[in-house]
Design an enzyme around this catalytic site. Structure first.
Site, PDB file in Angstrom:
ATOM      1  N   GLY A 152       0.847  -1.194   0.000  1.00 47.31           N
ATOM      2  CA  GLY A 152       0.000   0.000   0.000  1.00 47.31           C
ATOM      3  C   GLY A 152       0.878   1.238   0.000  1.00 47.31           C
ATOM      4  N   ARG A 153       0.370   2.302   0.640  1.00 46.85           N
ATOM      5  CA  ARG A 153       1.144   3.568   0.685  1.00 46.85           C
ATOM      6  C   ARG A 153       2.536   3.334   1.273  1.00 46.85           C
ATOM      7  NH1 ARG A 153      -4.325   5.480   2.123  1.00 46.85           N
ATOM      8  NH2 ARG A 153      -3.957   4.182   3.933  1.00 46.85           N
ATOM      9  N   ARG A 174      -3.580  -8.240  -1.089  1.00 44.75           N
ATOM     10  CA  ARG A 174      -4.840  -8.914  -1.444  1.00 44.75           C
ATOM     11  C   ARG A 174      -5.000  -8.955  -2.951  1.00 44.75           C
ATOM     12  NH1 ARG A 174      -8.611  -5.510   2.559  1.00 44.75           N
ATOM     13  NH2 ARG A 174      -7.431  -3.920   1.452  1.00 44.75           N
ATOM     14  N   ARG A 231       1.184  -4.212  12.703  1.00 45.97           N
ATOM     15  CA  ARG A 231       0.510  -4.377  13.985  1.00 45.97           C
ATOM     16  C   ARG A 231       0.985  -5.709  14.554  1.00 45.97           C
ATOM     17  NH1 ARG A 231      -0.402   0.206  13.984  1.00 45.97           N
ATOM     18  NH2 ARG A 231      -2.393   1.334  14.001  1.00 45.97           N
ATOM     19  N   GLU A 260       0.857  -4.574  23.424  1.00 50.23           N
ATOM     20  CA  GLU A 260       1.644  -3.389  23.803  1.00 50.23           C
ATOM     21  C   GLU A 260       1.059  -2.711  25.048  1.00 50.23           C
ATOM     22  OE1 GLU A 260       1.679  -0.957  20.302  1.00 50.23           O
ATOM     23  OE2 GLU A 260       2.671  -2.522  19.115  1.00 50.23           O
ATOM     24  N   HIS A 278       6.926   0.890  19.176  1.00 48.60           N
ATOM     25  CA  HIS A 278       5.872   1.426  18.293  1.00 48.60           C
ATOM     26  C   HIS A 278       6.120   2.916  18.013  1.00 48.60           C
ATOM     27  CE1 HIS A 278       1.408   0.878  17.015  1.00 48.60           C
ATOM     28  NE2 HIS A 278       2.034   1.733  16.224  1.00 48.60           N
TER      29      HIS A 278
END
Ligand code: NAP
Ligand code: 8YV
Length: 316
Positions: A152-153, A174, A231, A260, A278
């Site tokens: 993606g981005r 996907r 994530r 987390e 993170h």
């Protein structure tokens, strides 16, 4: 004129909170306090301020009959029940784009830190060990094979950086992206078998839960390095620990974790693992841009004006 009432469901970033407080009446984590007090406040709440890791459940949404907008400080919004929000006519916004460079930079930083043992080299000097001998040899990054899970981005920005390191780039997503010119593999396992470094940068949530499992890690193999900046839920953390302990993969660079701020102690002492809390988007410049965008989305949402960056599910 009285200020509109906003619920901050988490410790949202100070820059975002400051901007909100100048215009709105902000109730910080009021939903976690006395239920009777919150029940009185709830009908007045028109906006929710959240972070990328925040949870906004259907149960909470149902308590807020006049809610108009949930404005997330972060691009990931897997903790927000978007289906429930949309069903109630509540818009959800996030902060795509403004953090892309930083996250891609940290992903490459982790690639280099793990392979060239940068944290260990720093400790080598600070603990006075240089005079006793050199560091063990590292591993060359330039010219190796980069596999990206999620083009993606941010995945595309990681690919651009990898090309500057003369790496070959392959990916899974996907949907295939023929225009990228990169080799596509339909599964993470197939991609892993063809990668030296595998960077995970998909959204979290049920759709990607444990996408990186024991089989994928075995396919990555004893020379493979896993980088996770997506994530914690995307990687089966126990399978990862086992793969690292048994040498089924060579190392890992991890910015995100399953629970987390808890980081499994098994990872702490591993010399082939680099851990960051993170922080992939945590620069002054990007946090400012995220706060400005999240605040602008909140203002627009509360005023019933067009949103700057609604999540895809809320785009017309
Ligand atoms: P994006 O542009 O929406 O890209 C997401 C990519 O993941 C897309 O290519 C998508 O595939 C792919 N994907 C989704 N589900 C998948 C699946 N089941 N299997 C394989 N690929 C899948 O999002 P972005 O802006 O790059 O951000 C990605 C994520 O990075 C965020 O959602 C967030 O969780 C994480 N993030 C982390 C940090 C940090 O601080 N560590 C900071 C920012 C973002 P398609 O293109 O085929 O749809
Ligand atoms: C932030 C993130 O650290 O954008 C995301 O999805 O995970 C990070 O940029 C987080 O959103 C801050 O709450």
């Amino acid at each position: 004129m009285s200020k509109s009432e906003i619920l901050a469901v988490a410790n949202v970033h100070p820059l975002y909170l400051k901007a909100l407080k100048e215009v709105f009446h902000v109730h910080e984590r009021a939903h976690e306090g006395d239920p009777a007090v919150f029940a009185e406040l709830a009908p007045k709440i028109v906006g929710i301020a959240a972070g990328g890791e925040s949870t906004v459940s259907r149960a909470l949404l149902e308590q807020l009959p006049n809610l108009k907008v949930v404005s997330v400080f972060g691009v990931g919004y897997d903790g927000i029940d978007v289906k429930a929000a949309v069903g109630r006519g509540v818009m959800v916004t996030h902060t795509p784009g403004v953090l892309t460079d930083d996250v891609a930079d940290l992903a490459m930083g982790l690639v280099l830190a793990v392979s060239r043992q940068i944290p260990q080299a720093d400790q080598h000097i600070r603990h006075g060990r240089w005079s006793q001998g050199p560091m063990p040899l590292g591993r060359k990054v330039s010219g190796s094979r980069m596999g990206i899970v999620g083009l993606g981005r941010i995945g595309a920005a990681i690919a651009r950086r990898a090309l500057a390191f003369d790496m070959s780039v392959a990916y899974t997503a996907r949907t295939e992206k023929p225009a990228s010119g990169f080799q596509f593999y339909p599964t993470a396992e197939q991609l892993a078998a063809e990668a030296d470094f595998m960077v995970v940068i998909t959204p979290g949530g049920q759709g990607t839960r444990h996408l990186i499992n024991a089989a994928v890690l075995s396919a990555l193999g004893p020379n493979g390095v896993l980088i996770n900046v997506a994530r914690g839920s995307v990687v089966d953390e126990q399978a990862l620990i086992q793969a690292l302990q048994t040498g089924r993969i060579a190392g890992a660079g991890l910015d995100v974790f399953a629970a987390e701020p808890h980081v499994p102690e098994a990872l702490w002492g591993m010399p082939n693992v680099v851990l960051t809390p993170h922080m992939a988007s945590a620069t002054h410049q990007t946090r400012r841009a995220m706060a400005d965008l999240a605040f602008a989305n909140m203002q627009a949402g509360v005023a019933g004006q067009p949103l700057l960056t609604p999540v895809p599910e809320c785009q017309a």
